[in-house]
Design a protein around this motif. Sequence first.
Motif, PDB file in Angstrom:
ATOM      1  N   ASN A 282       0.731  -1.311   0.028  1.00 62.11           N
ATOM      2  CA  ASN A 282       0.001   0.101   0.022  1.00 62.11           C
ATOM      3  C   ASN A 282       0.666   1.305   0.109  1.00 62.11           C
ATOM      4  O   ASN A 282       0.284   2.334   0.111  1.00 62.11           O
ATOM      5  N   GLY A 283       2.172   1.116   0.035  1.00 58.48           N
ATOM      6  CA  GLY A 283       3.099   2.242   0.013  1.00 58.48           C
ATOM      7  C   GLY A 283       3.145   3.181   1.181  1.00 58.48           C
ATOM      8  O   GLY A 283       3.787   4.006   1.115  1.00 58.48           O
ATOM      9  N   LYS A 284       2.674   2.574   2.327  1.00 51.09           N
ATOM     10  CA  LYS A 284       2.671   3.363   3.498  1.00 51.09           C
ATOM     11  C   LYS A 284       3.908   3.101   4.419  1.00 51.09           C
ATOM     12  O   LYS A 284       4.143   3.951   5.198  1.00 51.09           O
ATOM     13  N   PHE A 285       4.643   1.853   4.235  1.00 52.42           N
ATOM     14  CA  PHE A 285       5.482   1.378   5.074  1.00 52.42           C
ATOM     15  C   PHE A 285       6.780   1.015   4.307  1.00 52.42           C
ATOM     16  O   PHE A 285       6.758   0.404   3.447  1.00 52.42           O
ATOM     17  N   TYR A 299       9.079   1.289   9.170  1.00 48.69           N
ATOM     18  CA  TYR A 299       9.156   2.717   9.159  1.00 48.69           C
ATOM     19  C   TYR A 299       7.636   3.122   8.641  1.00 48.69           C
ATOM     20  O   TYR A 299       7.206   2.515   7.609  1.00 48.69           O
ATOM     21  N   ALA A 300       6.888   4.135   8.908  1.00 50.88           N
ATOM     22  CA  ALA A 300       5.915   4.829   8.395  1.00 50.88           C
ATOM     23  C   ALA A 300       6.617   5.771   7.204  1.00 50.88           C
ATOM     24  O   ALA A 300       7.616   6.508   7.666  1.00 50.88           O
ATOM     25  N   ILE A 301       5.805   5.789   6.094  1.00 50.60           N
ATOM     26  CA  ILE A 301       6.270   6.878   5.183  1.00 50.60           C
ATOM     27  C   ILE A 301       5.474   8.108   5.366  1.00 50.60           C
ATOM     28  O   ILE A 301       4.272   8.012   5.184  1.00 50.60           O
ATOM     29  N   LEU A 330       5.405 -10.434   4.471  1.00 50.04           N
ATOM     30  CA  LEU A 330       6.800 -10.311   4.634  1.00 50.04           C
ATOM     31  C   LEU A 330       7.475 -11.645   4.944  1.00 50.04           C
ATOM     32  O   LEU A 330       7.161 -12.176   5.863  1.00 50.04           O
ATOM     33  N   ILE A 331       8.500 -12.012   3.886  1.00 51.79           N
ATOM     34  CA  ILE A 331       9.230 -13.311   4.140  1.00 51.79           C
ATOM     35  C   ILE A 331      10.732 -12.847   4.385  1.00 51.79           C
ATOM     36  O   ILE A 331      11.160 -11.934   3.380  1.00 51.79           O
ATOM     37  N   ILE A 345       1.917  -8.519   7.627  1.00 53.67           N
ATOM     38  CA  ILE A 345       2.025  -6.852   7.768  1.00 53.67           C
ATOM     39  C   ILE A 345       0.450  -6.532   8.069  1.00 53.67           C
ATOM     40  O   ILE A 345      -0.476  -6.669   7.391  1.00 53.67           O
ATOM     41  N   ASN A 346       0.448  -5.794   9.097  1.00 54.39           N
ATOM     42  CA  ASN A 346      -0.872  -4.815   9.669  1.00 54.39           C
ATOM     43  C   ASN A 346      -0.742  -3.509   8.453  1.00 54.39           C
ATOM     44  O   ASN A 346      -0.075  -2.707   8.395  1.00 54.39           O
ATOM     45  N   ALA A 347      -1.833  -3.579   7.542  1.00 56.49           N
ATOM     46  CA  ALA A 347      -1.853  -2.568   6.646  1.00 56.49           C
ATOM     47  C   ALA A 347      -1.976  -1.364   7.290  1.00 56.49           C
ATOM     48  O   ALA A 347      -1.853  -0.297   6.547  1.00 56.49           O
ATOM     49  N   GLU A 348      -2.626  -1.142   8.537  1.00 55.64           N
ATOM     50  CA  GLU A 348      -2.892   0.402   9.025  1.00 55.64           C
ATOM     51  C   GLU A 348      -1.677   0.735   9.886  1.00 55.64           C
ATOM     52  O   GLU A 348      -1.623   1.774   9.957  1.00 55.64           O
ATOM     53  N   THR A 349      -1.157  -0.218  10.648  1.00 52.64           N
ATOM     54  CA  THR A 349      -0.042  -0.003  11.521  1.00 52.64           C
ATOM     55  C   THR A 349       1.394  -0.185  11.005  1.00 52.64           C
ATOM     56  O   THR A 349       2.319   0.218  11.614  1.00 52.64           O
ATOM     57  N   GLY A 350       1.552  -1.213   9.982  1.00 51.71           N
ATOM     58  CA  GLY A 350       3.011  -1.442   9.673  1.00 51.71           C
ATOM     59  C   GLY A 350       3.602  -2.575  10.564  1.00 51.71           C
ATOM     60  O   GLY A 350       4.624  -2.882  10.094  1.00 51.71           O
TER      61      GLY A 350
END
Length: 372
Positions: A282-285, A299-301, A330-331, A345-350
């Motif tokens: 999702n490009g967030k992390f 990291y959060a972007i 993530l592997i 991966i938690n899509a909201e918190t990373g």
Amino acid sequence: MRLSIAFLCLALDVSAAQTQPIVFAATWTKKTTSGIATFKLNLVDGTLTPYGVTPHTIEEDELNPTFIQGTNKPNSVIYALNRGSSAGFVTAMTLQPDGKLKVLNQQEMRGKAPVHVAISEKEDFISVSNYAGCLSLFPLNADGSIEKETFYQNFTTGSNVIAKDQATSHIHSSLWLPKSNNLVAADLGNDELLQFELDAPEQTLNSLRTVKRRPGSGPRHMVLGTTGDYLYVNDELSNTVGVYKVDKKTNLLSQKVLQVITTLPAGFTNTSTSADIGLSSNGKFLFVSNRGHDSVASYAILPDGTLKCLHFESSRGILPRGLVVYQDWLIVANQASDNMFVFKINAETGALTYTGNSYKIDGVVDLYVGEY
């Protein structure tokens, strides 16, 4: 009845269109490994089902597949780098129904320590980075097979800031910028990001301006944010990530780094080096693996492209050299402990949550996921 038949046809069409994610694991060949292993990834629980193993032998000389890559398109040709005793090779392969790989062709290169391959956006060239301090370019045919090397440049001197790692140049990776012919190469030995422009008709690379990293940083791998506006480079020697703005008009990196952030937690003083870098779907992390601390930093972007450190998750093994992100999974590949672990991966918190799925695989060093 008509609705039932229509629904059935639609269901069959959807089923036919579904693809199976395949994990490719490159291993440094040992007595108990044979080159490249494949696994089927279950998107419900993150389990990996062994699929096939492909030996890598050229003229009875076992070669180490140090890196493996494919495109983002389904049924991609696979490109593997092979490090032999006296030469380096790049190999093009296709996945077969039994999970093994069939060789299309192979090309030898002048550098004997290839470590990274990058595929151009049009899939007409590959760039090969070589730890021996050189960069090569190979044209690709329509079927994905590889033509002979058309560009080779050797970079001899190093920054010598960290003498044992930077006495000479070490080109560790390259990255093609989207919607352009520009290429960025990371020189770990010189603390530089080298920029080139592809001359496709001449099948060569022309040098552009160089971006200096901090002395002793040792830039290793790079990834672009989803919009292509920011480039992230992890520094092996200084355990940091550098953030650069990409000028969309010139397709060049900013000369000034926007941010430098550590990959290690405060208070950690033991030896560690960062290894691989990946972006969430999702490009967030952003994720970076640490060898020594044996962790994955998350990291959060932020909206301005800079990073905020969130978590440090144990890799559950020793020396996590490679990682790959696919959708919500993530592997991580732990080279020294010979195993892989799967995280959700938690899509909201990373945040990364260990799924309980682990796999023994000797000498695993790099991972790629493709759809087939």
